[in-house]
Design a protein around this motif. Sequence first.
Motif, PDB file in Angstrom:
ATOM      1  N   GLU A 127      -4.557  -6.782  -1.203  1.00 37.36           N
ATOM      2  CA  GLU A 127      -4.779  -5.846  -0.096  1.00 37.36           C
ATOM      3  C   GLU A 127      -5.220  -4.506  -0.681  1.00 37.36           C
ATOM      4  O   GLU A 127      -4.620  -4.037  -1.643  1.00 37.36           O
ATOM      5  CB  GLU A 127      -3.483  -5.678   0.702  1.00 37.36           C
ATOM      6  N   VAL A 128      -6.246  -3.925  -0.115  1.00 37.02           N
ATOM      7  CA  VAL A 128      -6.679  -2.604  -0.601  1.00 37.02           C
ATOM      8  C   VAL A 128      -6.426  -1.568   0.469  1.00 37.02           C
ATOM      9  O   VAL A 128      -6.460  -1.872   1.668  1.00 37.02           O
ATOM     10  CB  VAL A 128      -8.201  -2.527  -0.906  1.00 37.02           C
ATOM     11  N   SER A 129      -6.234  -0.328   0.044  1.00 36.29           N
ATOM     12  CA  SER A 129      -6.166   0.723   1.069  1.00 36.29           C
ATOM     13  C   SER A 129      -7.418   1.575   0.949  1.00 36.29           C
ATOM     14  O   SER A 129      -7.937   1.814  -0.151  1.00 36.29           O
ATOM     15  CB  SER A 129      -4.896   1.545   0.935  1.00 36.29           C
ATOM     16  N   VAL A 130      -7.918   1.961   2.091  1.00 38.55           N
ATOM     17  CA  VAL A 130      -9.126   2.791   2.112  1.00 38.55           C
ATOM     18  C   VAL A 130      -8.745   4.183   2.619  1.00 38.55           C
ATOM     19  O   VAL A 130      -7.779   4.322   3.367  1.00 38.55           O
ATOM     20  CB  VAL A 130     -10.241   2.170   2.987  1.00 38.55           C
ATOM     21  N   ILE A 136      -9.487 -10.847   0.414  1.00 36.66           N
ATOM     22  CA  ILE A 136      -9.102  -9.431   0.472  1.00 36.66           C
ATOM     23  C   ILE A 136      -8.695  -9.054   1.894  1.00 36.66           C
ATOM     24  O   ILE A 136      -9.312  -9.488   2.873  1.00 36.66           O
ATOM     25  CB  ILE A 136     -10.286  -8.530   0.018  1.00 36.66           C
ATOM     26  N   LYS A 137      -7.650  -8.220   1.976  1.00 37.40           N
ATOM     27  CA  LYS A 137      -7.240  -7.663   3.278  1.00 37.40           C
ATOM     28  C   LYS A 137      -7.406  -6.147   3.243  1.00 37.40           C
ATOM     29  O   LYS A 137      -7.062  -5.505   2.254  1.00 37.40           O
ATOM     30  CB  LYS A 137      -5.776  -8.010   3.553  1.00 37.40           C
ATOM     31  N   SER A 196     -16.336  10.602  -1.532  1.00 33.05           N
ATOM     32  CA  SER A 196     -15.774   9.967  -0.341  1.00 33.05           C
ATOM     33  C   SER A 196     -14.570   9.072  -0.612  1.00 33.05           C
ATOM     34  O   SER A 196     -13.825   8.769   0.313  1.00 33.05           O
ATOM     35  CB  SER A 196     -16.854   9.143   0.381  1.00 33.05           C
ATOM     36  N   TYR A 197     -14.377   8.646  -1.900  1.00 33.39           N
ATOM     37  CA  TYR A 197     -13.345   7.628  -2.154  1.00 33.39           C
ATOM     38  C   TYR A 197     -12.748   7.838  -3.545  1.00 33.39           C
ATOM     39  O   TYR A 197     -13.024   7.069  -4.475  1.00 33.39           O
ATOM     40  CB  TYR A 197     -14.011   6.241  -2.051  1.00 33.39           C
ATOM     41  N   PRO A 198     -11.892   8.881  -3.702  1.00 29.38           N
ATOM     42  CA  PRO A 198     -11.369   9.196  -5.043  1.00 29.38           C
ATOM     43  C   PRO A 198     -10.619   8.039  -5.698  1.00 29.38           C
ATOM     44  O   PRO A 198     -10.619   7.927  -6.913  1.00 29.38           O
ATOM     45  CB  PRO A 198     -10.431  10.386  -4.790  1.00 29.38           C
ATOM     46  N   ASP A 199      -9.964   7.168  -4.905  1.00 27.87           N
ATOM     47  CA  ASP A 199      -9.173   6.086  -5.508  1.00 27.87           C
ATOM     48  C   ASP A 199      -9.955   4.786  -5.673  1.00 27.87           C
ATOM     49  O   ASP A 199      -9.374   3.734  -5.936  1.00 27.87           O
ATOM     50  CB  ASP A 199      -7.924   5.797  -4.642  1.00 27.87           C
ATOM     51  N   PHE A 200     -11.269   4.858  -5.497  1.00 27.71           N
ATOM     52  CA  PHE A 200     -12.076   3.627  -5.511  1.00 27.71           C
ATOM     53  C   PHE A 200     -11.828   2.794  -6.762  1.00 27.71           C
ATOM     54  O   PHE A 200     -11.592   1.588  -6.690  1.00 27.71           O
ATOM     55  CB  PHE A 200     -13.563   3.988  -5.414  1.00 27.71           C
ATOM     56  N   TRP A 201     -11.840   3.409  -7.938  1.00 28.68           N
ATOM     57  CA  TRP A 201     -11.757   2.651  -9.201  1.00 28.68           C
ATOM     58  C   TRP A 201     -10.375   2.050  -9.376  1.00 28.68           C
ATOM     59  O   TRP A 201     -10.241   0.912  -9.831  1.00 28.68           O
ATOM     60  CB  TRP A 201     -12.141   3.549 -10.391  1.00 28.68           C
ATOM     61  N   MET A 247     -10.132  -0.947  -7.168  1.00 30.33           N
ATOM     62  CA  MET A 247     -10.886  -2.060  -7.738  1.00 30.33           C
ATOM     63  C   MET A 247     -10.060  -2.757  -8.832  1.00 30.33           C
ATOM     64  O   MET A 247      -9.989  -3.985  -8.878  1.00 30.33           O
ATOM     65  CB  MET A 247     -12.209  -1.542  -8.313  1.00 30.33           C
ATOM     66  N   GLU A 248      -9.406  -1.945  -9.653  1.00 28.19           N
ATOM     67  CA  GLU A 248      -8.563  -2.528 -10.710  1.00 28.19           C
ATOM     68  C   GLU A 248      -7.420  -3.348 -10.140  1.00 28.19           C
ATOM     69  O   GLU A 248      -7.051  -4.384 -10.667  1.00 28.19           O
ATOM     70  CB  GLU A 248      -8.003  -1.415 -11.604  1.00 28.19           C
ATOM     71  N   LYS A 249      -6.875  -2.862  -9.013  1.00 35.66           N
ATOM     72  CA  LYS A 249      -5.747  -3.573  -8.387  1.00 35.66           C
ATOM     73  C   LYS A 249      -6.163  -4.964  -7.921  1.00 35.66           C
ATOM     74  O   LYS A 249      -5.405  -5.918  -7.959  1.00 35.66           O
ATOM     75  CB  LYS A 249      -5.268  -2.772  -7.171  1.00 35.66           C
TER      76      LYS A 249
END
Length: 436
Positions: A19-22, A260-261, A423-428, A431-433
Amino acid sequence: MAEKARLKKILPPKELVGEVSVPGDKSISHRALIFNSLALGSSKISNFSPGRDCLSTINCLRALGVRFTRQEGKPTAMLVHGVGNTGLTEAKNILNAGNSATTMRLLSGVLAVKPFLSIFTGDISLRSRPMKRLIEPLRLMGAEIYGRGEDSFAPLVIRGKRLHGVTYSLPVPSAQIKSAILLAGLFADGSTAIEEPQHSRDHTERLLKRMGAKLESDNSHIFLTPLTAPLTSVDLCVPGDISSAAYWLVAGAIHPNAKIKIANCGVNPTRTGIIDALLAMGAKLKIENQRLEGNEPLADLYVESSRLKAIEISGDIIPRLIDEIPLLAVAACVAQGDTLIKEAGELRVKESDRIKTTARELSRLGANIEESSDGMIIHGGRLLLGAEVRSHFDHRLAMSLAVAGLVAKGSTLIHNAGVAEISYPDFWEEMEKLAR
Ligand code: S3P
């Protein structure tokens, strides 16, 4: 920006699962911050976008006399202390919108009708984006606003004054220009009517209505009556950004081993073109638990490995997925058949010329893409091969290339990848998660 953040190496993982958070939706966050600044009273905005663009909006509003207080321990929760119809004050320095056209264009609408001088600049990308489309309708309302050169690029100089309403037909669909006119119209004398050739995102209309503005709208017309009392401040929890979720939707659909959720994602119909396009391409994508937050729809999204086929993307869907086209091009490289994208000439005036930069960088990975004046043809069904690519300092291109890297053979090295923080500081980290 640290060297580490500038250069990113992507290796294709065996699996993409979880699961990813956006982040909160960037477009809604800008509007929540600006409109509540103009309201009377305080409001709490939670889950707002932590990207650099929304920080530019906060910095500009601060310079104009608005107070914001961060909620203890919650970097994406903020109290906005609205100043009402007449509370904005002249900035002591030049306002800097950074990379954010939404900041510059929406706030120009507001400042055109406030009785003081404002000077607006931005980074090298923003200073080359078209502002004539903003200046023209505002001048028809009586505004004194100037840009640089014949094309009226930023820096912009605005000598705010009383304005009158306008009846205006937008030459191209643009939520930013529509919003600038509406914001000026809120404080102008007389009503404002806007016609759009195609329906662009409607977050401004939804939020202004919720805050008490007298606004009527359908798919192509908006009618606004000026405020007689200040906007009512509203507490708001910003839905997840579908433009950020889109990276995982495409990654999940094109990776051979993915599930992916994405929870709590905004699914406003003016933004869900990416979902419609992926479904038409055959993606295994589900939308569940649809509900409303304020008056914005949101849902949980699920995607898994799919066999995609080429489609044509043109017409009314274009404004509904304009920011996702570099990413759709990645999906199209993998899909069977030739994907035709047309009537998307607006891509040429985004953070980079996204037709040129997308075609150029994906070609380095082995894609077969033909550029046209208003789109591209992508000959799909190709194996992408890792290579060195460049973001052109365009956040959406950096992240689209990263998604391509997840399915490319070998390693993909992305230069100036740190720009994703726009727009997406935690993107990387996200992705690793997911990658196993
Ligand atoms: C936006 C509107 C769109 C979009 C941009 C954000 C907004 O631009 O591409 O990323 O928040 O209003 P246009 O208004 O130029 O269509």
